[in-house]
Design a protein around this motif. Structure first.
Motif, PDB file in Angstrom:
ATOM      1  N   GLU A  46      -3.054  18.872 -39.645  1.00  0.00           N
ATOM      2  CA  GLU A  46      -3.085  18.557 -39.487  1.00  0.00           C
ATOM      3  C   GLU A  46      -3.977  17.218 -39.242  1.00  0.00           C
ATOM      4  OE1 GLU A  46       0.220  19.525 -35.704  1.00  0.00           O
ATOM      5  OE2 GLU A  46      -1.394  20.084 -35.307  1.00  0.00           O
ATOM      6  N   PRO A  47      -4.977  17.268 -40.505  1.00  0.00           N
ATOM      7  CA  PRO A  47      -6.451  16.103 -40.134  1.00  0.00           C
ATOM      8  C   PRO A  47      -5.675  14.842 -39.152  1.00  0.00           C
ATOM      9  CG  PRO A  47      -4.684  16.172 -42.159  1.00  0.00           C
ATOM     10  CD  PRO A  47      -4.256  17.016 -41.174  1.00  0.00           C
ATOM     11  N   GLU A  48      -4.492  14.056 -39.833  1.00  0.00           N
ATOM     12  CA  GLU A  48      -3.907  13.736 -39.005  1.00  0.00           C
ATOM     13  C   GLU A  48      -5.454  13.163 -36.936  1.00  0.00           C
ATOM     14  OE1 GLU A  48      -0.895  15.827 -38.223  1.00  0.00           O
ATOM     15  OE2 GLU A  48      -1.781  14.878 -39.679  1.00  0.00           O
ATOM     16  N   LYS A  49      -5.024  14.381 -36.674  1.00  0.00           N
ATOM     17  CA  LYS A  49      -5.721  14.415 -35.350  1.00  0.00           C
ATOM     18  C   LYS A  49      -7.204  14.685 -35.478  1.00  0.00           C
ATOM     19  CE  LYS A  49      -1.669  17.131 -33.442  1.00  0.00           C
ATOM     20  NZ  LYS A  49      -1.073  18.311 -32.478  1.00  0.00           N
ATOM     21  N   TYR A  50      -7.493  15.019 -35.981  1.00  0.00           N
ATOM     22  CA  TYR A  50      -9.175  15.225 -36.225  1.00  0.00           C
ATOM     23  C   TYR A  50      -9.954  13.952 -37.241  1.00  0.00           C
ATOM     24  CZ  TYR A  50      -6.774  19.135 -33.524  1.00  0.00           C
ATOM     25  OH  TYR A  50      -6.164  19.738 -32.998  1.00  0.00           O
ATOM     26  N   PRO A  51      -9.690  13.158 -37.822  1.00  0.00           N
ATOM     27  CA  PRO A  51      -9.654  12.571 -38.987  1.00  0.00           C
ATOM     28  C   PRO A  51     -11.749  12.176 -39.025  1.00  0.00           C
ATOM     29  CG  PRO A  51     -10.095  10.709 -36.375  1.00  0.00           C
ATOM     30  CD  PRO A  51      -9.829  12.157 -36.575  1.00  0.00           C
ATOM     31  N   GLU A  52     -11.855  13.190 -38.269  1.00  0.00           N
ATOM     32  CA  GLU A  52     -13.995  12.879 -38.441  1.00  0.00           C
ATOM     33  C   GLU A  52     -14.808  14.078 -39.809  1.00  0.00           C
ATOM     34  OE1 GLU A  52     -13.402  10.268 -34.455  1.00  0.00           O
ATOM     35  OE2 GLU A  52     -12.227  12.058 -35.010  1.00  0.00           O
ATOM     36  N   ILE A  53     -13.375  15.423 -39.658  1.00  0.00           N
ATOM     37  CA  ILE A  53     -13.595  16.556 -39.801  1.00  0.00           C
ATOM     38  C   ILE A  53     -12.858  16.706 -41.028  1.00  0.00           C
ATOM     39  CG2 ILE A  53     -14.008  18.582 -39.030  1.00  0.00           C
ATOM     40  CD1 ILE A  53     -13.846  18.658 -35.841  1.00  0.00           C
ATOM     41  N   ASN A  54     -13.549  17.483 -41.389  1.00  0.00           N
ATOM     42  CA  ASN A  54     -12.700  17.860 -42.903  1.00  0.00           C
ATOM     43  C   ASN A  54     -12.535  20.214 -42.354  1.00  0.00           C
ATOM     44  OD1 ASN A  54     -13.858  16.256 -45.328  1.00  0.00           O
ATOM     45  ND2 ASN A  54     -15.586  16.862 -44.001  1.00  0.00           N
ATOM     46  N   ILE A  55     -11.232  19.658 -42.470  1.00  0.00           N
ATOM     47  CA  ILE A  55     -10.380  21.508 -42.259  1.00  0.00           C
ATOM     48  C   ILE A  55     -10.065  22.080 -43.047  1.00  0.00           C
ATOM     49  CG2 ILE A  55      -8.592  22.256 -40.705  1.00  0.00           C
ATOM     50  CD1 ILE A  55      -8.299  19.039 -39.407  1.00  0.00           C
ATOM     51  N   ILE A  56     -10.966  23.000 -43.145  1.00  0.00           N
ATOM     52  CA  ILE A  56     -10.680  23.900 -44.262  1.00  0.00           C
ATOM     53  C   ILE A  56      -9.811  25.388 -44.150  1.00  0.00           C
ATOM     54  CG2 ILE A  56     -12.213  25.348 -46.173  1.00  0.00           C
ATOM     55  CD1 ILE A  56     -12.948  22.184 -46.058  1.00  0.00           C
ATOM     56  N   GLN A  57      -9.062  25.357 -45.003  1.00  0.00           N
ATOM     57  CA  GLN A  57      -7.979  26.869 -44.411  1.00  0.00           C
ATOM     58  C   GLN A  57      -8.636  28.338 -45.100  1.00  0.00           C
ATOM     59  OE1 GLN A  57      -4.193  24.923 -45.317  1.00  0.00           O
ATOM     60  NE2 GLN A  57      -3.552  25.330 -43.113  1.00  0.00           N
ATOM     61  N   ALA A  58      -9.223  28.759 -44.581  1.00  0.00           N
ATOM     62  CA  ALA A  58      -9.287  30.128 -45.408  1.00  0.00           C
ATOM     63  C   ALA A  58      -9.944  31.467 -44.126  1.00  0.00           C
ATOM     64  CB  ALA A  58     -10.922  30.105 -45.208  1.00  0.00           C
ATOM     65  N   GLY A  59      -9.500  32.570 -45.122  1.00  0.00           N
ATOM     66  CA  GLY A  59     -10.135  33.446 -44.280  1.00  0.00           C
ATOM     67  C   GLY A  59     -11.184  34.419 -44.235  1.00  0.00           C
ATOM     68  N   LEU A  60     -11.850  35.723 -43.979  1.00  0.00           N
ATOM     69  CA  LEU A  60     -12.695  36.000 -43.398  1.00  0.00           C
ATOM     70  C   LEU A  60     -14.170  35.310 -44.100  1.00  0.00           C
ATOM     71  CD1 LEU A  60     -12.446  38.744 -41.189  1.00  0.00           C
ATOM     72  CD2 LEU A  60     -12.836  36.233 -40.486  1.00  0.00           C
ATOM     73  N   GLU A  61     -13.453  35.652 -45.736  1.00  0.00           N
ATOM     74  CA  GLU A  61     -14.378  35.292 -46.647  1.00  0.00           C
ATOM     75  C   GLU A  61     -15.039  34.054 -46.817  1.00  0.00           C
ATOM     76  OE1 GLU A  61     -13.577  37.951 -50.311  1.00  0.00           O
ATOM     77  OE2 GLU A  61     -13.280  39.798 -49.303  1.00  0.00           O
ATOM     78  N   GLY A  62     -13.611  33.046 -47.176  1.00  0.00           N
ATOM     79  CA  GLY A  62     -13.850  31.647 -47.575  1.00  0.00           C
ATOM     80  C   GLY A  62     -14.362  31.057 -46.002  1.00  0.00           C
ATOM     81  N   VAL A  63     -14.402  32.015 -44.435  1.00  0.00           N
ATOM     82  CA  VAL A  63     -15.078  30.398 -43.779  1.00  0.00           C
ATOM     83  C   VAL A  63     -16.477  31.483 -44.134  1.00  0.00           C
ATOM     84  CG1 VAL A  63     -15.954  31.391 -40.775  1.00  0.00           C
ATOM     85  CG2 VAL A  63     -13.513  31.247 -42.260  1.00  0.00           C
ATOM     86  N   ALA A  64     -17.309  32.533 -44.182  1.00  0.00           N
ATOM     87  CA  ALA A  64     -18.589  32.747 -44.377  1.00  0.00           C
ATOM     88  C   ALA A  64     -19.020  32.378 -45.772  1.00  0.00           C
ATOM     89  CB  ALA A  64     -18.766  34.849 -45.373  1.00  0.00           C
TER      90      ALA A  64
END
Length: 244
Positions: A46-64
């Motif tokens: 839902e990027p339209e709700k948070y236009p100022e932020i890049n939203i990354i979908q990731a598991g634990l390794e991706g978040v790290a």
């Protein structure tokens, strides 16, 4: 800047620790900052709700991996704080007036994580002072880092902003490239391209006009050609139109 403004809504203390998106918006308007957050792979972005932020979908390794690339992590009292602290990343922790026992009732430092800075509510339920203090700290950090950045760093960050259609921020970074920097010409030409994208054609031609007026060799201008086709080919086409 990575930002985590809410935790698991099923947590028993979530109503005290999480904040709304509107409450943290002051943090999201700092010059020369790019913002990120993460969600699990099964969540809807839902990027339209948070236009100022890049939203990354990731598991634990991706978040790290994502956190490791950040200058600053901002988070309410969630697992993300412990994740960042364990990685020894600079993390600004947003704490309720009566926080979890791990953080004590006073002080700005943590015995658990030396890299953490604690920002506490001045009164129950009031996040305004926390957001204000964090905004000031990030703005100071951003200003100091901008002074230290090389031309290549500034241009790379400007390209990120261009990709997000945040043209004002891109122009601010490009204007910070020193005239004596070896990439000053590239910053000049990229500035014209940003104005072109922003449909300000009069300003778009100014960098080209100035370079030609000062007898910059066109082959030097065309050195962009082929490196980044989506950007530099557009620049070359504009220059050809300008010559005609």
């Amino acid at each position: 800047v990575y930002i985590q403004w809410k935790g698991n809504p099923n947590h028993g203390n979530d109503c005290f620790r999480s904040v709304s998106y509107n409450q943290i918006r002051g943090i999201l308007n700092i010059k020369n900052c790019v913002y990120y957050t993460s969600i699990s792979p099964d969540e809807k972005a839902e990027p339209e709700k948070y236009p100022e932020i890049n939203i990354i979908q990731a598991g634990l390794e991706g978040v790290a991996s994502l956190l490791n690339q950040m200058d600053i992590i901002v988070s309410v009292d969630t697992a993300m704080v412990h994740f960042a602290g364990t990685m020894n990343k600079k993390v600004f922790v947003m704490l309720a007036f009566v926080p979890d026992w791990r953080w004590g009732l006073s002080g700005v430092s943590s015995e658990l994580y030396p890299s953490a800075v604690l920002f506490r509510q001045e009164k129950p339920g009031d996040w305004s002072s926390v957001v204000s203090d964090i905004t000031k700290k990030i703005a100071e950090y951003s200003e100091n880092k901008s002074r230290q950045l090389s031309g290549s760093d500034l241009i790379a960050s400007a390209r990120q902003y261009i990709g997000m259609a945040r043209y004002d921020e891109a122009l601010q970074l490009l204007a910070s490239v020193s005239e004596n920097d070896r990439l000053a010409d590239e910053a000049y030409m990229l500035t014209g391209y940003v104005y072109h994208l922003n449909e300000d054609l009069e300003k778009a031609f100014e960098p080209y006009d100035e370079k030609i007026a000062t007898q910059v060799v066109l082959t030097e201008i065309y050195r962009f050609h082929g490196k980044k086709p989506s950007l530099e080919m557009a620049l070359s086409n504009q220059l050809l139109l300008f010559q005609e």
